[in-house]
Design a protein around this motif. Structure first.
Motif, mmCIF file in Angstrom:
data_model
loop_
_atom_site.group_PDB
_atom_site.id
_atom_site.type_symbol
_atom_site.label_atom_id
_atom_site.label_comp_id
_atom_site.label_asym_id
_atom_site.label_seq_id
_atom_site.Cartn_x
_atom_site.Cartn_y
_atom_site.Cartn_z
ATOM 1 N N GLU A 53 -7.974 0.513 2.131
ATOM 2 C CA GLU A 53 -7.894 1.287 0.887
ATOM 3 C C GLU A 53 -6.897 2.430 1.003
ATOM 4 N N VAL A 54 -6.820 3.004 2.185
ATOM 5 C CA VAL A 54 -5.888 4.121 2.399
ATOM 6 C C VAL A 54 -4.440 3.649 2.298
ATOM 7 N N VAL A 55 -4.092 2.612 3.058
ATOM 8 C CA VAL A 55 -2.688 2.180 3.087
ATOM 9 C C VAL A 55 -2.274 1.502 1.790
ATOM 10 N N LYS A 56 -3.237 0.983 1.044
ATOM 11 C CA LYS A 56 -2.913 0.375 -0.253
ATOM 12 C C LYS A 56 -2.251 1.389 -1.175
ATOM 13 N N GLU A 57 -2.660 2.670 -1.031
ATOM 14 C CA GLU A 57 -2.055 3.730 -1.845
ATOM 15 C C GLU A 57 -0.582 3.928 -1.513
ATOM 16 N N ALA A 58 -0.170 3.481 -0.317
ATOM 17 C CA ALA A 58 1.233 3.590 0.096
ATOM 18 C C ALA A 58 1.961 2.259 -0.047
ATOM 19 N N ASN A 59 1.310 1.306 -0.723
ATOM 20 C CA ASN A 59 1.907 -0.014 -0.973
ATOM 21 C C ASN A 59 2.238 -0.760 0.313
ATOM 22 N N VAL A 60 1.334 -0.654 1.291
ATOM 23 C CA VAL A 60 1.496 -1.333 2.573
ATOM 24 C C VAL A 60 0.149 -1.965 2.916
ATOM 25 N N THR A 61 0.154 -2.978 3.766
ATOM 26 C CA THR A 61 -1.096 -3.578 4.227
ATOM 27 C C THR A 61 -1.343 -3.226 5.690
ATOM 28 N N ILE A 62 -2.606 -3.287 6.090
ATOM 29 C CA ILE A 62 -2.949 -3.042 7.487
ATOM 30 C C ILE A 62 -2.278 -4.062 8.393
ATOM 31 N N GLU A 63 -2.191 -5.292 7.929
ATOM 32 C CA GLU A 63 -1.553 -6.338 8.728
ATOM 33 C C GLU A 63 -0.107 -5.962 9.063
ATOM 34 N N GLU A 64 0.569 -5.365 8.097
ATOM 35 C CA GLU A 64 1.960 -4.929 8.336
ATOM 36 C C GLU A 64 2.020 -3.849 9.406
ATOM 37 N N LEU A 65 1.081 -2.915 9.366
ATOM 38 C CA LEU A 65 1.064 -1.833 10.366
ATOM 39 C C LEU A 65 0.799 -2.389 11.756
ATOM 40 N N VAL A 66 -0.175 -3.316 11.860
ATOM 41 C CA VAL A 66 -0.513 -3.895 13.164
ATOM 42 C C VAL A 66 0.672 -4.672 13.720
ATOM 43 N N GLU A 67 1.298 -5.441 12.850
ATOM 44 C CA GLU A 67 2.419 -6.276 13.293
ATOM 45 C C GLU A 67 3.611 -5.437 13.720
ATOM 46 N N LYS A 68 3.835 -4.331 13.073
ATOM 47 C CA LYS A 68 5.009 -3.501 13.365
ATOM 48 C C LYS A 68 4.885 -2.794 14.713
ATOM 49 N N LYS A 69 3.671 -2.468 15.110
ATOM 50 C CA LYS A 69 3.426 -1.808 16.401
ATOM 51 C C LYS A 69 4.262 -0.539 16.570
ATOM 52 N N ASP A 70 4.315 0.252 15.514
ATOM 53 C CA ASP A 70 5.089 1.501 15.513
ATOM 54 C C ASP A 70 4.152 2.641 15.129
ATOM 55 N N ARG A 71 3.752 3.431 16.102
ATOM 56 C CA ARG A 71 2.777 4.501 15.866
ATOM 57 C C ARG A 71 3.287 5.516 14.836
ATOM 58 N N ALA A 72 4.556 5.889 14.961
ATOM 59 C CA ALA A 72 5.110 6.883 14.040
ATOM 60 C C ALA A 72 5.098 6.356 12.611
ATOM 61 N N TYR A 73 5.476 5.100 12.452
ATOM 62 C CA TYR A 73 5.484 4.493 11.120
ATOM 63 C C TYR A 73 4.062 4.416 10.556
ATOM 64 N N ALA A 74 3.115 4.008 11.403
ATOM 65 C CA ALA A 74 1.724 3.901 10.960
ATOM 66 C C ALA A 74 1.184 5.256 10.516
ATOM 67 N N THR A 75 1.492 6.291 11.289
ATOM 68 C CA THR A 75 1.033 7.637 10.932
ATOM 69 C C THR A 75 1.621 8.068 9.604
ATOM 70 N N GLU A 76 2.900 7.793 9.395
ATOM 71 C CA GLU A 76 3.571 8.169 8.155
ATOM 72 C C GLU A 76 2.943 7.462 6.952
ATOM 73 N N VAL A 77 2.673 6.156 7.100
ATOM 74 C CA VAL A 77 2.096 5.375 6.003
ATOM 75 C C VAL A 77 0.681 5.835 5.690
#
Length: 405
Positions: A53-77
């Motif tokens: 629900e949180v990342v949906k507000e940023a138009n991103v999915t959790i799957e995208e964050l997991v796949e990217k494996k980028d902590r800085a990007y995940a924190t920003e999103v």
């Protein structure tokens, strides 16, 4: 007593027992919790608001964050999602106060979200970052920060005591209310002050209060200017007495008390009546004298106290300042008066004082009179120094007149 709810923010994927302990503490003191998961991976317990629900507000999915494996990007999103989601949840009545626990990452995740909430909503951050520069986390809001002392991961004798104190502090803010004295709501005026413009603002404040106005004074120390601008933008303020615009000297010349590039915009863009002056534009602020940049060592410096060194602005710098203030005043959509105190723009810029500089001041005045082209702005020159009572009371009455037009 009405049951209150606190938004409990955390990364529940790596921490389970800590947040269950904190949640149970809140329940023991009669406060419900709205748990909000800001981690990337699956939580240790089912939260009320998921990370999806949180990342949906940023138009991103959790799957995208997991796949990217980028902590800085995940924190920003996640931070972006929280900034959008938290005000919505509050507006919908889902919680009454908000609390977070974390290190630098967890604190960053919650910071913008808390800053987006109205002033007065209880906001508490328990953080490993609370012992340093907290300005990026607090911003211009009323967030309170509590040092976690130890890492928030895991339970131990120290962390458990800190958690208890945090829960009790939030409980106090939510449960205990003092009946406000009945009084007539007064128009709210924001005024800017510095040490060298204090007499002017005190005279003006007394004049306004005697005539039924409430005055909030903001020290022009960077954070003060930012806070005032934020309050004006949020609709709290009826009129602005911006006598002290010195923060622009630090912004343009390189001092330490900068208020950012949007200083002197909020009232004008909102169409709120404002009286503006040039208080303390004769100086740039630095810390102790040995911290003054080498390129300024030969300039006129004044050791205001052991921790503050002032540098006199030059004619060239005053021309730049005049251009910048004119740029901001030309944006004004509402009634605005610019007052020019011809006998001195600060307590140490008068005849006989160390920063007395009639040529420098004249350059500032000439530039403003030439560059301010907005027909919403009236320029008035006064044959006084800024701290004279006559000048201050004229400024106050001018604002009253603008408010009544």
């Amino acid at each position: 007593m009405e049951t209150k709810t606190v938004a409990l923010v955390g990364t529940f994927d790596t921490k389970g027992e800590e947040y269950l302990y904190i949640r149970n503490l809140f329940h023991e003191v009669g406060i419900q919790t709205l748990t909000i998961h800001t981690g990337v991976f699956a939580p240790q317990f089912k939260p009320d608001v998921s990370n999806e629900e949180v990342v949906k507000e940023a138009n991103v999915t959790i799957e995208e964050l997991v796949e990217k494996k980028d902590r800085a990007y995940a924190t920003e999103v996640l931070a972006k999602g929280m900034e959008k989601l938290i005000p919505k949840l509050y507006k919908d009545g889902k919680f009454d106060g908000i609390i977070s626990f974390g290190g630098s990452g967890g604190t960053s995740l919650a910071a913008k979200a808390m800053q987006a909430l109205p002033i007065g909503v209880p906001k508490l951050m328990v953080s490993t970052m609370a012992g340093g520069d907290i300005s990026p986390y607090v911003g211009t809001s009323d967030i309170m920060m509590m040092p976690s002392i130890v890492d928030v991961a895991g339970l131990n004798s120290i962390s458990m005591q800190i958690f208890k104190n945090a829960v009790f502090a939030m409980s106090g803010m939510l449960h205990f209310e003092v009946e406000e004295r009945k009084h007539e709501k007064k128009p709210l005026i924001a005024a800017t002050m510095f040490g060298v413009t204090t007499p002017a603002v005190n005279f003006a404040r007394e004049y306004l209060e005697e005539r039924g106005y409430e005055v909030l004074v903001f020290h022009a120390t960077g954070s003060g200017g930012k806070t005032m601008e934020a309050l004006v933008s949020s609709g709290y303020i009826d009129g602005v007495l911006d006598l002290t615009t010195t923060e622009w000297a630090d912004e343009l010349v390189g001092g330490v008390l900068k208020a950012g590039e949007h200083r002197l915009e909020a009232a004008g863009l909102a169409g709120i009546p404002q009286v503006v002056s040039v208080g303390a534009l004769d100086m740039v602020n630095f810390g102790p004298i040995d911290t003054v940049p080498e390129k300024f060592k030969d300039r006129l410096l004044y050791k205001h106290n052991p921790t503050v060194t002032l540098m006199r602005t030059t004619k060239k710098e005053n021309q730049l300042l005049g251009n910048k203030l004119a740029e901001k005043l030309n944006m004004a959509k509402g009634k605005t008066t610019l007052l020019l105190p011809l006998k001195g723009i600060s307590g140490i810029d008068v005849d006989g004082e160390i920063f007395y500089g009639p040529e420098e001041d004249e350059q500032l005045f000439i530039t403003l009179k030439k560059q301010v082209t907005n027909d919403k702005v009236t320029i008035i020159e006064r044959e006084e120094a800024i701290n004279e009572k006559a000048f201050a009371e004229f400024a106050a009455q001018e604002l009253i007149d603008l408010l009544k037009k």
